[in-house]
Scaffold this active site. Structure first.
Site, PDB file in Angstrom:
ATOM      1  N   ASN A  24     -39.737-101.749  17.671  1.00  0.00           N
ATOM      2  CA  ASN A  24     -38.712-101.638  16.631  1.00  0.00           C
ATOM      3  C   ASN A  24     -38.617-100.211  16.155  1.00  0.00           C
ATOM      4  O   ASN A  24     -39.555 -99.460  16.566  1.00  0.00           O
ATOM      5  CB  ASN A  24     -39.072-102.536  15.323  1.00  0.00           C
ATOM      6  CG  ASN A  24     -40.250-102.261  14.635  1.00  0.00           C
ATOM      7  OD1 ASN A  24     -40.356-101.061  14.253  1.00  0.00           O
ATOM      8  ND2 ASN A  24     -41.094-103.434  14.307  1.00  0.00           N
ATOM      9  N   VAL A  33     -44.140-109.008  22.080  1.00  0.00           N
ATOM     10  CA  VAL A  33     -45.050-107.828  22.801  1.00  0.00           C
ATOM     11  C   VAL A  33     -45.807-106.879  22.292  1.00  0.00           C
ATOM     12  O   VAL A  33     -46.726-106.303  22.644  1.00  0.00           O
ATOM     13  CB  VAL A  33     -44.324-107.334  24.307  1.00  0.00           C
ATOM     14  CG1 VAL A  33     -42.989-106.775  23.785  1.00  0.00           C
ATOM     15  CG2 VAL A  33     -44.973-107.093  25.317  1.00  0.00           C
ATOM     16  N   ASP A  34     -44.956-106.285  21.125  1.00  0.00           N
ATOM     17  CA  ASP A  34     -45.265-105.158  20.388  1.00  0.00           C
ATOM     18  C   ASP A  34     -46.813-105.428  19.856  1.00  0.00           C
ATOM     19  O   ASP A  34     -47.580-104.694  19.780  1.00  0.00           O
ATOM     20  CB  ASP A  34     -44.202-104.962  19.134  1.00  0.00           C
ATOM     21  CG  ASP A  34     -44.373-103.565  18.653  1.00  0.00           C
ATOM     22  OD1 ASP A  34     -45.311-102.827  18.910  1.00  0.00           O
ATOM     23  OD2 ASP A  34     -43.755-103.412  17.557  1.00  0.00           O
TER      24      ASP A  34
HETATM   25  N1  AR6 Z   1     -46.568-109.414  28.011  1.00  0.00           N
HETATM   26  C1  AR6 Z   1     -45.143-109.328  28.678  1.00  0.00           C
HETATM   27  N2  AR6 Z   1     -43.933-109.844  27.979  1.00  0.00           N
HETATM   28  C2  AR6 Z   1     -44.329-110.248  26.604  1.00  0.00           C
HETATM   29  C3  AR6 Z   1     -45.626-110.559  26.074  1.00  0.00           C
HETATM   30  C4  AR6 Z   1     -46.533-109.868  26.777  1.00  0.00           C
HETATM   31  N3  AR6 Z   1     -47.889-109.802  26.491  1.00  0.00           N
HETATM   32  N4  AR6 Z   1     -45.411-110.911  24.870  1.00  0.00           N
HETATM   33  C5  AR6 Z   1     -44.226-111.384  24.751  1.00  0.00           C
HETATM   34  N5  AR6 Z   1     -43.579-111.061  25.862  1.00  0.00           N
HETATM   35  P1  AR6 Z   1     -40.090-109.575  21.967  1.00  0.00           P
HETATM   36  P2  AR6 Z   1     -37.645-108.121  21.367  1.00  0.00           P
HETATM   37  C6  AR6 Z   1     -42.051-111.034  26.242  1.00  0.00           C
HETATM   38  O1  AR6 Z   1     -39.998-110.557  20.896  1.00  0.00           O
HETATM   39  O2  AR6 Z   1     -36.931-109.168  21.616  1.00  0.00           O
HETATM   40  C7  AR6 Z   1     -41.122-107.271  17.688  1.00  0.00           C
HETATM   41  O3  AR6 Z   1     -41.865-107.622  16.461  1.00  0.00           O
HETATM   42  C8  AR6 Z   1     -41.321-112.196  25.326  1.00  0.00           C
HETATM   43  O4  AR6 Z   1     -41.500-113.367  25.657  1.00  0.00           O
HETATM   44  O5  AR6 Z   1     -41.689-109.038  21.791  1.00  0.00           O
HETATM   45  O6  AR6 Z   1     -37.345-106.676  21.902  1.00  0.00           O
HETATM   46  C9  AR6 Z   1     -40.798-105.798  17.591  1.00  0.00           C
HETATM   47  O7  AR6 Z   1     -41.780-105.010  16.524  1.00  0.00           O
HETATM   48  C10 AR6 Z   1     -39.987-111.638  25.715  1.00  0.00           C
HETATM   49  O8  AR6 Z   1     -39.442-112.196  26.913  1.00  0.00           O
HETATM   50  O9  AR6 Z   1     -39.259-108.462  21.746  1.00  0.00           O
HETATM   51  C11 AR6 Z   1     -39.309-105.852  17.079  1.00  0.00           C
HETATM   52  O10 AR6 Z   1     -39.390-105.872  15.813  1.00  0.00           O
HETATM   53  C12 AR6 Z   1     -39.971-110.263  25.616  1.00  0.00           C
HETATM   54  O11 AR6 Z   1     -41.263-110.034  25.747  1.00  0.00           O
HETATM   55  C13 AR6 Z   1     -38.977-107.172  18.044  1.00  0.00           C
HETATM   56  O12 AR6 Z   1     -40.286-107.957  18.094  1.00  0.00           O
HETATM   57  C14 AR6 Z   1     -39.265-109.265  24.496  1.00  0.00           C
HETATM   58  O13 AR6 Z   1     -39.741-110.209  23.216  1.00  0.00           O
HETATM   59  C15 AR6 Z   1     -38.462-106.607  19.448  1.00  0.00           C
HETATM   60  O14 AR6 Z   1     -37.902-107.884  19.762  1.00  0.00           O
END
Ligand code: AR6
Length: 175
Positions: A24, A33-34
């Site tokens: 973010n 993932v963050d």
């Molecule tokens: N490895 C690969 N992909 C993953 C992993 C992992 N370990 N964990 C989750 N994903 P998101 P956004 C996938 O929500 O939508 C955070 O709080 C997940 O299944 O991580 O860009 C940040 O700080 C999905 O397909 O990111 C921001 O505030 C993809 O990663 C916000 O979330 C992205 O999901 C960003 O939201």
């Protein structure tokens, strides 16, 4: 010209030059993932992120990988989905472009991306996958630095959607 792969997995386990973090704009961590990247990298990652003064949506900043198998982390805040009429597509493409250019200018050979914005930020994965695949594949056609980009999908639906998007992209580019 570099190679493109789509795999199912956990990006924190990838031993590549850089993994990309769907962050973010504060760059101070979060869920998804963050959160997984910060947990696996250890507290030094947050310490370095605190020195960066955040990052605009669609741009990217790089840190070291600390305890991760990856050498570096490229942090990019993706767009929050607000229905599609708020430049979400432009901003999402900009995320991939900035990460790839930063990787290239830093001499990185291998990079792994998660599906930016399609989790908490609500971007429909079918649309996001088309943008991700075409932006990465266009870049890989001309780069002389980056040898491999891996799209790491965390779940089966995301994996299948990206595979379909790649097939569609390849069919279109044959026409
Ligand atoms: N490895 C690969 N992909 C993953 C992993 C992992 N370990 N964990 C989750 N994903 P998101 P956004 C996938 O929500 O939508 C955070 O709080 C997940 O299944 O991580 O860009 C940040 O700080 C999905 O397909 O990111 C921001 O505030 C993809 O990663 C916000 O979330 C992205 O999901 C960003 O939201």
């Amino acid at each position: 010209m570099g190679k493109f792969k789509i795999e199912k997995g956990d990006i924190t386990l990838y031993e590549v030059d850089a993994i990309v973090n769907a962050a973010n704009t504060t760059l101070l961590g979060g869920g998804g993932v963050d959160g997984a990247i910060h947990r696996a990298a250890g507290p030094q990652l947050l310490e370095e992120c605190k020195t960066l003064n955040g990052c605009d949506t669609g741009k990217a900043k790089m840190t070291k990988g600390y305890l991760l198998p990856a050498k570096y982390v490229i942090h990019t805040p993706g767009p929050i989905w607000h229905g599609g009429d708020n430049y979400e597509d432009v901003l999402l493409k900009s995320c991939y472009q900035h990460c790839l250019k930063l990787g290239e200018s830093s001499g990185l050979k291998t990079m792994a991306f998660p599906s930016i914005s399609t989790g908490v930020y609500g971007y429909p994965v079918e649309q996001a996958a088309g943008i991700a695949v075409s932006t990465i594949c266009e870049f890989l056609k001309w780069t002389e630095v980056v040898e491999e980009v891996i799209m790491v999908c965390h779940d089966e639906h995301t994996l299948q959607t990206y595979q379909r998007a790649l097939n569609e992209y390849l069919e279109e580019s044959r026409m």
